[in-house]
Design an enzyme around this catalytic site. Structure first.
Site, PDB file in Angstrom:
ATOM      1  N   ARG A  95      16.590   6.336   5.756  1.00  0.00           N
ATOM      2  CA  ARG A  95      16.937   7.734   6.015  1.00  0.00           C
ATOM      3  C   ARG A  95      18.043   7.789   7.067  1.00  0.00           C
ATOM      4  O   ARG A  95      17.902   7.245   8.161  1.00  0.00           O
ATOM      5  CB  ARG A  95      15.713   8.494   6.525  1.00  0.00           C
ATOM      6  CG  ARG A  95      15.910  10.008   6.514  1.00  0.00           C
ATOM      7  CD  ARG A  95      14.902  10.707   7.382  1.00  0.00           C
ATOM      8  NE  ARG A  95      13.575  10.695   6.812  1.00  0.00           N
ATOM      9  CZ  ARG A  95      12.961  11.773   6.327  1.00  0.00           C
ATOM     10  NH1 ARG A  95      13.567  12.931   6.313  1.00  0.00           N
ATOM     11  NH2 ARG A  95      11.743  11.696   5.864  1.00  0.00           N
ATOM     12  N   ARG A 101      14.421  14.744   3.182  1.00  0.00           N
ATOM     13  CA  ARG A 101      13.536  13.860   2.407  1.00  0.00           C
ATOM     14  C   ARG A 101      13.950  13.811   0.931  1.00  0.00           C
ATOM     15  O   ARG A 101      13.928  12.754   0.304  1.00  0.00           O
ATOM     16  CB  ARG A 101      12.094  14.367   2.539  1.00  0.00           C
ATOM     17  CG  ARG A 101      11.094  13.374   2.033  1.00  0.00           C
ATOM     18  CD  ARG A 101       9.660  13.770   2.364  1.00  0.00           C
ATOM     19  NE  ARG A 101       8.763  12.805   1.754  1.00  0.00           N
ATOM     20  CZ  ARG A 101       8.482  11.620   2.261  1.00  0.00           C
ATOM     21  NH1 ARG A 101       9.012  11.239   3.403  1.00  0.00           N
ATOM     22  NH2 ARG A 101       7.665  10.802   1.624  1.00  0.00           N
ATOM     23  N   VAL A 132       8.358  -2.923  -1.610  1.00  0.00           N
ATOM     24  CA  VAL A 132       8.161  -2.793  -0.162  1.00  0.00           C
ATOM     25  C   VAL A 132       9.021  -1.651   0.377  1.00  0.00           C
ATOM     26  O   VAL A 132       8.610  -0.898   1.256  1.00  0.00           O
ATOM     27  CB  VAL A 132       8.525  -4.128   0.540  1.00  0.00           C
ATOM     28  CG1 VAL A 132       8.466  -3.984   2.054  1.00  0.00           C
ATOM     29  CG2 VAL A 132       7.611  -5.260   0.071  1.00  0.00           C
ATOM     30  N   GLY A 133      10.226  -1.520  -0.164  1.00  0.00           N
ATOM     31  CA  GLY A 133      11.189  -0.513   0.321  1.00  0.00           C
ATOM     32  C   GLY A 133      10.609   0.894   0.213  1.00  0.00           C
ATOM     33  O   GLY A 133      10.023   1.254  -0.814  1.00  0.00           O
ATOM     34  N   ASN A 134      10.789   1.669   1.243  1.00  0.00           N
ATOM     35  CA  ASN A 134      10.200   3.020   1.289  1.00  0.00           C
ATOM     36  C   ASN A 134      11.037   4.074   0.593  1.00  0.00           C
ATOM     37  O   ASN A 134      12.264   3.944   0.573  1.00  0.00           O
ATOM     38  CB  ASN A 134      10.006   3.422   2.756  1.00  0.00           C
ATOM     39  CG  ASN A 134       8.747   2.809   3.317  1.00  0.00           C
ATOM     40  OD1 ASN A 134       7.737   2.738   2.633  1.00  0.00           O
ATOM     41  ND2 ASN A 134       8.810   2.372   4.574  1.00  0.00           N
ATOM     42  N   ASP A 162      -0.903  -1.483   5.823  1.00  0.00           N
ATOM     43  CA  ASP A 162      -1.862  -0.486   6.312  1.00  0.00           C
ATOM     44  C   ASP A 162      -3.265  -1.112   6.375  1.00  0.00           C
ATOM     45  O   ASP A 162      -4.019  -0.896   7.320  1.00  0.00           O
ATOM     46  CB  ASP A 162      -1.884   0.726   5.374  1.00  0.00           C
ATOM     47  CG  ASP A 162      -0.486   1.221   5.068  1.00  0.00           C
ATOM     48  OD1 ASP A 162      -0.018   2.150   5.726  1.00  0.00           O
ATOM     49  OD2 ASP A 162       0.164   0.648   4.166  1.00  0.00           O
ATOM     50  N   ARG A 165      -3.407  -3.479   9.289  1.00  0.00           N
ATOM     51  CA  ARG A 165      -3.439  -2.704  10.544  1.00  0.00           C
ATOM     52  C   ARG A 165      -4.844  -2.137  10.777  1.00  0.00           C
ATOM     53  O   ARG A 165      -5.357  -2.145  11.901  1.00  0.00           O
ATOM     54  CB  ARG A 165      -2.437  -1.543  10.455  1.00  0.00           C
ATOM     55  CG  ARG A 165      -0.991  -1.982  10.579  1.00  0.00           C
ATOM     56  CD  ARG A 165      -0.033  -0.859  10.205  1.00  0.00           C
ATOM     57  NE  ARG A 165       1.345  -1.229  10.493  1.00  0.00           N
ATOM     58  CZ  ARG A 165       2.396  -0.591  10.028  1.00  0.00           C
ATOM     59  NH1 ARG A 165       2.255   0.468   9.239  1.00  0.00           N
ATOM     60  NH2 ARG A 165       3.606  -0.992  10.346  1.00  0.00           N
ATOM     61  N   HIS A 190       1.646   4.874   1.028  1.00  0.00           N
ATOM     62  CA  HIS A 190       2.053   4.176   2.256  1.00  0.00           C
ATOM     63  C   HIS A 190       2.830   5.165   3.114  1.00  0.00           C
ATOM     64  O   HIS A 190       4.063   5.247   3.054  1.00  0.00           O
ATOM     65  CB  HIS A 190       2.912   2.944   1.952  1.00  0.00           C
ATOM     66  CG  HIS A 190       3.513   2.366   3.213  1.00  0.00           C
ATOM     67  ND1 HIS A 190       2.757   1.799   4.204  1.00  0.00           N
ATOM     68  CD2 HIS A 190       4.783   2.335   3.676  1.00  0.00           C
ATOM     69  CE1 HIS A 190       3.530   1.424   5.211  1.00  0.00           C
ATOM     70  NE2 HIS A 190       4.776   1.748   4.911  1.00  0.00           N
TER      71      HIS A 190
END
Ligand SMILES: NC(=O)c1ccc[n+]([C@@H]2O[C@H](COP(=O)([O-])OP(=O)(O)OC[C@H]3O[C@@H](n4cnc5c(N)ncnc54)[C@H](O)[C@@H]3O)[C@@H](O)[C@H]2O)c1
Ligand SMILES: O=C(O)C[C@H](O)C(=O)O
Length: 328
Positions: A95, A101, A132-134, A162, A165, A190
């Site tokens: 971003r 968004r 993996v990339g958001n 997550d 974590r 995610h």
């Protein structure tokens, strides 16, 4: 007899996560200490990125990894994904300042549409894809929709960070060893809306929920801490999590490929309608893995609080996936 090499494509290979990931793949931590690999690395066709990739490749060479059977550098996904058995899609558009968004979704939709199409055209028909990339779940959904000739179940998104974590926070709270926890899961997207659920978790057969016995801590401390951990790391480091993200990618693919020995792990996978999640939504679920396949753990009771959390993360994902529908 030694095994035939398998092909592992990694996108965003000169980025932060790539730098923490490639050396571990090449050393056998992802696919086993007896499995040679050929790395097929993709970066954008930009001089700086391609130069950085060259530098990473020089370092890979200098490690003299016995399992590293080949390294390729590419700027075209049709070449990077050729015959690949695994595709770790790490590169994504971050971003930028002033970016909404919807702009981020659209920019990534372009990347993951093209990469899905390329996988569809040239990858192994059994390719296992980890995004993996958001935004990871939605990017996985876009790639999956863009690859109609490949099995939809082969497209997955990374919720393992997550999960790890959550395990670590629980171990610190209840005073057990993090590796001893079983039956933990994370539902959904995610993003900060993910729902880390320890209602079924055990340590040495004892219930973690009973050990903690504090719903206010669950709601007000644990879930926000896990959900906002990525942002906390960005605030502290000035950069997003890379080593822990690479570690989670290794865990995800290793368990998928080599099996979880009956243990639950969390993967973002396309729903078949389990737990009322509409078919096709890429959602974090508890799964077990065996013989290169994952299976969603079914039949778990969903109480009112959990349903509320699952509904919230589902609504966010549906919003994201609706937002890119017209681009697919
Ligand atoms: N799912 C998760 O748990 C999780 C965790 C951490 C980070 N992430 C995400 O992973 C992504 C990568 O993070 P990073 O820290 O490595 O970022 P980074 O900016 O350091 O590296 C990304 C790399 O991808 C490359 N890239 C961009 N578009 C590409 C394309 N179309 N094809 C090939 N390469 C491309 C860039 O040139 C860059 O080198 C980000 O989207 C980040 O938000 C996800
Ligand atoms: O890159 C980010 O925005 C955060 C990342 O997804 C994380 O969970 O650490």
């Amino acid at each position: 007899m030694s095994k035939q090499p398998v092909r592992v494509a990694v996108t965003g290979a000169a980025g932060q996560i790539g730098y923490a990931l490639l050396f571990r793949i090449a050393s056998g931590e992802m696919l086993g200490k007896d499995q040679p690999v050929i790395l097929q690395l993709l970066e954008i066709p930009d001089e700086k990125a391609q130069n950085a990739l060259k530098g990473v490749i020089m370092e890979l060479e200098d490690c003299a990894f016995p399992l590293l059977a080949g390294i390729e550098a590419h700027s075209d996904p049709l070449q990077a994904f050729k015959d690949t058995d695994y595709a770790l899609l790490v590169g994504a558009r971050p971003r930028g300042p002033g970016m909404e968004r919807a702009d981020l979704l659209a920019a990534n939709a372009q990347i993951f549409t093209a990469q899905g199409k390329a996988l569809n055209a040239v990858a192994s028909r059994n390719v296992k894809v980890l995004v993996v990339g958001n935004p990871a779940n939605t990017n996985a959904y876009i790639a999956m929709k863009s690859a109609p000739d490949l099995p939809a179940k082969n497209f997955t998104a990374m919720l393992r960070l997550d999960h790890n974590r959550a395990a670590s926070q629980l171990a610190a709270k209840a005073g057990f060893k993090v590796g001893d926890i079983k039956k933990l899961t994370v539902w959904g997207n995610h993003s900060p809306t993910m729902y880390a659920d320890y209602r079924f978790a055990t340590v040495d057969g004892k219930s973690v929920k009973d050990m903690i016995n504090d719903q206010a801590w669950n709601k007000d401390v644990f879930l926000p801490t896990v959900g906002k951990r990525g942002a906390a790391i960005i605030a502290a480091r000035g950069l997003s999590s890379a080593a822990s993200a690479a570690n989670a990618a290794i865990d995800h693919v290793r368990d998928w490929a080599l099996g979880s020995n009956g243990e639950w792990v969390t993967m973002g996978v396309p729903s078949n309608g389990e737990y009322g999640i509409p078919a096709g939504i890429v959602f974090g679920f508890p799964v077990t893995t065996e013989n290169g396949e994952y299976k969603i753990v079914e039949g778990l009771e969903i109480d009112a609080f959990s349903q509320e959390c699952i509904d919230k993360t589902l609504a966010e994902l549906q919003g994201e996936q609706d937002g890119v529908k017209h681009l697919l």
